[in-house]
Write an enzyme that holds these catalytic residues in place. Structure first.
Site, PDB file in Angstrom:
ATOM      1  N   SER A   1       0.836  -1.203   0.000  1.00 36.65           N
ATOM      2  CA  SER A   1       0.000   0.000   0.000  1.00 36.65           C
ATOM      3  C   SER A   1       0.868   1.249   0.000  1.00 36.65           C
ATOM      4  O   SER A   1       0.346   2.348  -0.090  1.00 36.65           O
ATOM      5  CB  SER A   1      -0.935  -0.004   1.201  1.00 36.65           C
ATOM      6  OG  SER A   1      -0.178  -0.023   2.375  1.00 36.65           O
TER       7      SER A   1
ATOM      8  N   HIS B   1      -2.052  -2.981  -5.591  1.00 36.29           N
ATOM      9  CA  HIS B   1      -2.571  -2.604  -4.274  1.00 36.29           C
ATOM     10  C   HIS B   1      -4.050  -2.959  -4.196  1.00 36.29           C
ATOM     11  O   HIS B   1      -4.895  -2.259  -4.743  1.00 36.29           O
ATOM     12  CB  HIS B   1      -2.330  -1.105  -4.044  1.00 36.29           C
ATOM     13  CG  HIS B   1      -2.818  -0.639  -2.710  1.00 36.29           C
ATOM     14  ND1 HIS B   1      -3.127   0.677  -2.446  1.00 36.29           N
ATOM     15  CD2 HIS B   1      -3.067  -1.318  -1.554  1.00 36.29           C
ATOM     16  CE1 HIS B   1      -3.544   0.787  -1.196  1.00 36.29           C
ATOM     17  NE2 HIS B   1      -3.522  -0.406  -0.639  1.00 36.29           N
TER      18      HIS B   1
ATOM     19  N   GLU C   1      -5.265  -0.747  -7.393  1.00 34.66           N
ATOM     20  CA  GLU C   1      -4.276   0.195  -7.910  1.00 34.66           C
ATOM     21  C   GLU C   1      -3.126  -0.610  -8.498  1.00 34.66           C
ATOM     22  O   GLU C   1      -2.495  -1.406  -7.794  1.00 34.66           O
ATOM     23  CB  GLU C   1      -3.731   1.067  -6.775  1.00 34.66           C
ATOM     24  CG  GLU C   1      -4.687   2.145  -6.320  1.00 34.66           C
ATOM     25  CD  GLU C   1      -4.029   3.089  -5.307  1.00 34.66           C
ATOM     26  OE1 GLU C   1      -4.115   4.306  -5.488  1.00 34.66           O
ATOM     27  OE2 GLU C   1      -3.440   2.596  -4.328  1.00 34.66           O
TER      28      GLU C   1
ATOM     29  N   ASN D   1      -4.224   5.725  -0.793  1.00 29.98           N
ATOM     30  CA  ASN D   1      -3.850   6.013   0.593  1.00 29.98           C
ATOM     31  C   ASN D   1      -3.562   7.488   0.824  1.00 29.98           C
ATOM     32  O   ASN D   1      -3.719   7.991   1.933  1.00 29.98           O
ATOM     33  CB  ASN D   1      -2.661   5.155   1.020  1.00 29.98           C
ATOM     34  CG  ASN D   1      -3.160   3.808   1.514  1.00 29.98           C
ATOM     35  OD1 ASN D   1      -4.361   3.651   1.765  1.00 29.98           O
ATOM     36  ND2 ASN D   1      -2.277   2.838   1.633  1.00 29.98           N
TER      37      ASN D   1
END
Ligand SMILES: CCCCCCC/C=C/C(=O)SCCNC(=O)CCNC(=O)[C@H](O)C(C)(C)COP(=O)(O)OP(=O)(O)OC[C@H]1O[C@@H](n2cnc3c(N)ncnc32)[C@H](O)[C@@H]1OP(=O)(O)O
Length: 525
Positions: free
Chosen positions: A411, A432, A444, A482
């Site tokens: 992440s 991700h 992702e 994130n």
């Protein structure tokens, strides 16, 4: 956009507006012209409305922003014209009859459907309601209970269920258009009075209050924070009044939605979700120019929450997976978790026991990496530790064939540094996934500086295949998801500092419409 074909006394209006036969303004105008022409031609005894490739997927969603959805002839006008036609109109349905397409179909006097066709009112998910008479005609066709189930949920159903509910008059295996033309000839000249949906009574009206309350309760649970389901229910309840009055209720409930911020946001999301998988790189390569390599089999390193979730996402898509751990104890724990989740799906009747067995038959396990000599893809999903990941990648690079993709579920960590542990940085990429990985849609795909266009294309294709919305992002701290979450998390933390309880913060976020509040999400990972 609409072909007008005559066949032995039958006028066939065939919508041809790729990709999904949306009812754009030109299409509506041409359907109206076709209806007029067929109405005036004495040789024509019946009309069939169909779509090339598929029936009609609804209004053209781009027109809700531009405003041309309300230009004459509207879908409301078409439905009225079709229903009031003196010559029988038969809908020949293959593929999708959705939204405004479904409304057109139920305004026809008869419906012949291919066995694989799908029906639904997905308007609720783009923040509106079936505003071309759908909330009034549908309850008259299927009864109040089914209408209060299908309109606020937006659920698609297949031809068999559509037949059971009375939406469809006949289900066919062969060519629905040919069958409909044949059928149209056979009923030409018959009276249409009991075939006009708007003239029928609504079945189930005696239980209206309890059906409405149950529908509201369910909508508030299943579509938290969304306003459209409640307006859908109110409009459907209007069908208990005479048709014209019901149409007025539909229009006023619809007006509140067509002017709402939620409509704009949900329709933005509709197109954004379809735009996201379309990628391009600074070098000029793009989804149009580079083909991905299909993944025939894969391995996942790490049988923790993420690893098992990723393995499940692949198994669900029919990709054989080897789940790998360094320690038998951890492997067994991961496999038990995975089996438990599938058993849960069986008991909730999301899948049958046979489907569960077929899925699990594609799961292999291994302790150590030695067996990974014949896999197209390895996704490493151990905990976030750069040294450990580099060590694993160096080892995988030695064991796996040179063409195997080596992807890392991270992440935040630097993809280039992980890739530097291998002799194939072009095949290294970050994937991700979000918790729970078997469920969450976003993926992702993080491109390192040496990741090749073929690897990006393969990861995007893979993402779509396992049912995700894959987005290519750059390699930077926190990537995109994130970075956004950090702001959200900070604000949640400030609320705690200011005296709120985590469960209160979660409750507010969940009432807004998020499936889990920020603190529950943190508890998961
Ligand atoms: C006063 C007048 C009142 C009028 C009231 C009108 C009431 C009626 C309202 C409606 O009908 S709203 C629309 C309801 N229908 C939908 O929501 C269906 C949306 N589409 C889908 O669910 C899917 O596209 C599909 C039909 C199931 C096909 O799925 P598939 O995965 O095969 O293709 P996609 O990638 O989703 O789509 C391909 C392509 O087509 C574009 N698109 C799809 N549907 C529409 C649409 N209804 N309008 C405009 N464009 C649509 C989609 O964006 C894709 O475009 P590209 O990404 O390829 O550019």
């Amino acid at each position: 956009m609409v072909d007008y074909i005559t066949r032995d006394g039958v006028a066939l209006l065939q919508v041809n507006n790729p990709p999904v036969n949306a009812l754009s303004h030109n299409v509506r105008a041409e359907i109206k012209n076709g209806l007029d022409e067929a109405g005036q031609d004495k040789q024509i005894k019946a009309i069939v409305i169909s779509g090339k490739r598929s029936f009609i997927a609804g209004a053209d969603i781009t027109e809700f922003k531009s405003g041309s959805y309300s230009e004459w002839p509207t879908i409301i006008d078409l439905c009225d014209l079709i229903e009031s036609s003196g010559k029988p109109v038969v809908a020949a349905i293959k593929g999708f009859a959705l939204g405004g397409g479904h409304e057109i179909a139920i305004s026809c006097h008869y419906r012949i459907a291919h066995e694989k066709s799908k029906f639904g009112f997905p308007e609720v998910d783009i923040g509106i309601l079936p505003a071309a008479g759908g909330t009034q005609r549908f309850p008259r066709l299927v009864g109040l209970e089914a209408a209060l189930d299908l309109i606020p949920s937006g659920r698609h159903i297949g031809a068999a269920q559509a037949f059971k509910l009375g939406i469809v008059d006949k289900v066919v295996r062969g060519d629905a258009v040919e069958e409909a033309v044949k059928f149209a000839k056979s009923i030409a000249g018959e009276p249409l009075v009991d075939r006009r949906t708007s003239q029928r009574p609504v079945m189930g009206a005696e239980n209206a209050v309890s059906l409405r309350d149950a529908a509201v309760k369910l909508a508030m649970k299943k579509k938290k924070g969304m306003i459209a389901p409640i307006h859908c229910i109110k409009a459907v309840m209007g069908s208990l009044l005479p048709f014209e009055q019901g149409m007025e209720i539909e229009a006023s409930e619809g007006f509140m939605l067509f002017t709402s911020g939620q409509m704009g946001a949900l329709q933005y999301a509709f197109f954004a979700q379809r735009a996201a998988p379309k990628w391009s790189l600074p070098c000029g390569a793009s989804f149009k120019t580079v083909k991905g390599r299909p993944i025939r089999n894969a391995a996942v390193i790490g049988a923790g929450t993420m690893g098992t979730g990723i393995a499940m996402a692949m198994l669900n898509a029919g990709i054989p997976v080897t789940l790998v751990e360094q320690d038998r104890k951890f492997l067994d724990k991961g496999v038990s978790l995975l089996k438990l989740l599938y058993a849960g799906s069986v008991s909730l009747r999301k899948i049958t026991q046979d489907q569960c067995d077929a899925i699990l038959s594609k799961l292999n396990t291994a302790v150590g990496y030695k067996s990974l000599t014949n896999v197209d893809l390895v996704i490493e999903a151990v905990y976030e530790n750069m040294a450990l990941k580099k060590q694993i990648f160096a080892e995988l690079d030695r064991i796996c064939p040179p063409e195997t993709f080596l992807w890392t579920n991270t992440s935040a960590l630097d993809i280039d540094e992980i890739a530097s542990a291998t002799r194939r940085p072009d095949k290294v990429l970050g994937t991700h996934f979000f918790v729970p990985a078997y469920h969450m849609k976003l993926l992702e795909n993080v491109r390192g500086k040496l990741t090749s266009a073929e690897t990006v294309a393969s990861a995007q294709m893979f993402g779509t295949r396992i049912g995700k919305i894959p987005v290519v992002v750059g390699n930077c701290h926190g990537f995109v998801g994130n970075r956004m979450l950090h702001k959200y998390a900070h604000e949640s933390d400030f609320l705690i500092e200011e005296g709120c309880w985590p469960e209160d913060v979660d409750m507010v976020a969940e009432n807004f419409g998020l499936p889990l509040g920020p603190f529950k999400v943190r508890d998961l990972s």
